[in-house]
Enzyme design. Structure first.
Site, PDB file in Angstrom:
ATOM      1  N   GLY A   1       2.665  -4.537   9.023  1.00 38.55           N
ATOM      2  CA  GLY A   1       2.479  -3.098   9.254  1.00 38.55           C
ATOM      3  C   GLY A   1       1.257  -2.494   8.616  1.00 38.55           C
ATOM      4  N   THR A   2       0.196  -3.292   8.424  1.00 42.08           N
ATOM      5  CA  THR A   2      -1.043  -2.723   7.891  1.00 42.08           C
ATOM      6  C   THR A   2      -2.212  -3.094   8.780  1.00 42.08           C
ATOM      7  OG1 THR A   2      -2.579  -2.616   6.021  1.00 42.08           O
ATOM      8  CG2 THR A   2      -1.380  -4.690   6.305  1.00 42.08           C
TER       9      THR A   2
ATOM     10  N   GLN B   1       0.836  -1.205   0.000  1.00 42.38           N
ATOM     11  CA  GLN B   1       0.000   0.000   0.000  1.00 42.38           C
ATOM     12  C   GLN B   1       0.871   1.255   0.000  1.00 42.38           C
ATOM     13  OE1 GLN B   1      -2.027  -1.666   3.666  1.00 42.38           O
ATOM     14  NE2 GLN B   1      -3.699  -0.500   2.790  1.00 42.38           N
ATOM     15  N   ASN B   2       2.167   1.087   0.205  1.00 41.52           N
ATOM     16  CA  ASN B   2       3.063   2.233   0.384  1.00 41.52           C
ATOM     17  C   ASN B   2       3.465   2.844  -0.955  1.00 41.52           C
ATOM     18  OD1 ASN B   2       2.872   1.631   3.083  1.00 41.52           O
ATOM     19  ND2 ASN B   2       4.811   0.532   3.174  1.00 41.52           N
ATOM     20  N   ILE B   3       3.664   4.156  -0.940  1.00 40.46           N
ATOM     21  CA  ILE B   3       3.941   4.888  -2.188  1.00 40.46           C
ATOM     22  C   ILE B   3       5.353   5.475  -2.186  1.00 40.46           C
ATOM     23  CG2 ILE B   3       1.514   5.473  -2.544  1.00 40.46           C
ATOM     24  CD1 ILE B   3       2.162   8.291  -1.431  1.00 40.46           C
TER      25      ILE B   3
ATOM     26  N   HIS C   1      -1.294   1.311  -4.530  1.00 43.59           N
ATOM     27  CA  HIS C   1      -1.615   2.738  -4.440  1.00 43.59           C
ATOM     28  C   HIS C   1      -0.688   3.590  -5.294  1.00 43.59           C
ATOM     29  CE1 HIS C   1      -3.715   2.158  -0.258  1.00 43.59           C
ATOM     30  NE2 HIS C   1      -4.420   1.701  -1.270  1.00 43.59           N
TER      31      HIS C   1
END
Length: 252
Positions: free
Chosen positions: A197-198, A106-108, A126
């Site tokens: 980590g989510t 999910q990290n950008i 994402h």
């Protein structure tokens, strides 16, 4: 804890197909703020009195690009000012050792790329912060750091249109290509899923966990705190990814 880590490591070692899912908690260990921590926004509202989700939305980028870019720039500076941590590097090493190991993030921030994860097995659900592209003519501009030193919003050199990052803002659709890739891999199934980590309970996070458990696979959560996912996984490893993942790797 060590016994549980050894058991999880054994399952990973025996598995051919593995999915690692990563969220903001992994990059927070690099010192990166989450959306809500952006620019000191610990109450979730901007200096303009808007929810951060409204400031960092697709409609706001169209309506008031300077305001949206004010907070995109905060995120960009934070990403450029930090770097991949031991958790990112452990995941990249696991992918090197296991050619059937996929990464859904999910990290950008681009830290997985920087750590050496093979991008052909990385799904950035994402998007990412760079390179920028022009919303008017489509020209690509790789100079994010330079634009952050200039007046905002950044403008295209060719047509003066507003530039944007290839990232999914609030109220925007997820990229079709990334979703298609994820579900193509899900159809093949995974023997182990690691959620790192989510806390997000989005379908594209929950579904791989549910499918893998139903198929008899092992689902593991690595997070200092309990989350919505905790009740769905078989093993919860309480701790920071940058501590737990290298330990896991040392047992494989």
């Amino acid at each position: 804890m060590d016994e549980v880590i050894a058991r999880v490591a054994q399952a990973i070692a025996a598995a051919e197909r593995i999915l690692v899912i990563t969220g903001a908690g992994l990059s927070a260990d690099s010192g990166l703020p989450t959306y809500r921590g952006l620019g000191g926004l610990y109450n979730g509202h901007t200096a303009e009195g808007l929810p951060i989700e409204a400031a960092l939305s697709g409609p706001m980028l169209q309506r008031d690009p300077a305001l949206c870019w004010k907070y995109l720039a905060e995120l960009g500076k934070a990403c450029l000012g930090a770097q991949a941590n031991a958790g990112h590097h452990a995941i990249a090493e696991l992918q090197r050792r296991k050619p059937g190991c996929w990464l859904l993030t999910q990290n950008i921030d681009g830290y997985h790329r920087a750590a050496g994860s093979p991008m052909e097995r990385v799904i950035e659900i994402h998007g990412e912060l760079a390179p920028l592209y022009c919303q008017s003519c489509g020209a690509v501009d790789p100079e994010l750091s330079e634009h952050l030193k200039r007046p905002l919003p950044p403008r295209c050199r060719q047509c003066a249109g507003v530039l944007r990052p290839p990232v999914v803002l609030f109220e925007e659709m997820l990229p079709e290509q990334a979703i298609a890739r994820l579900y193509a891999e899900l159809r093949q199934g995974f023997e182990v899923v690691l959620s790192v980590g989510t806390s997000a309970s989005f379908p594209y996070i929950v579904e791989p966990v549910l499918r893998t458990r139903q198929a008899g696979g092992l689902c593991v959560e690595i997070n200092p705190d309990s989350t919505d996912l905790s009740a769905l996984v078989e093993v919860h490893l309480a701790g920071r990814a940058l501590d737990v993942l290298p330990k896991l790797l040392s047992h494989i």
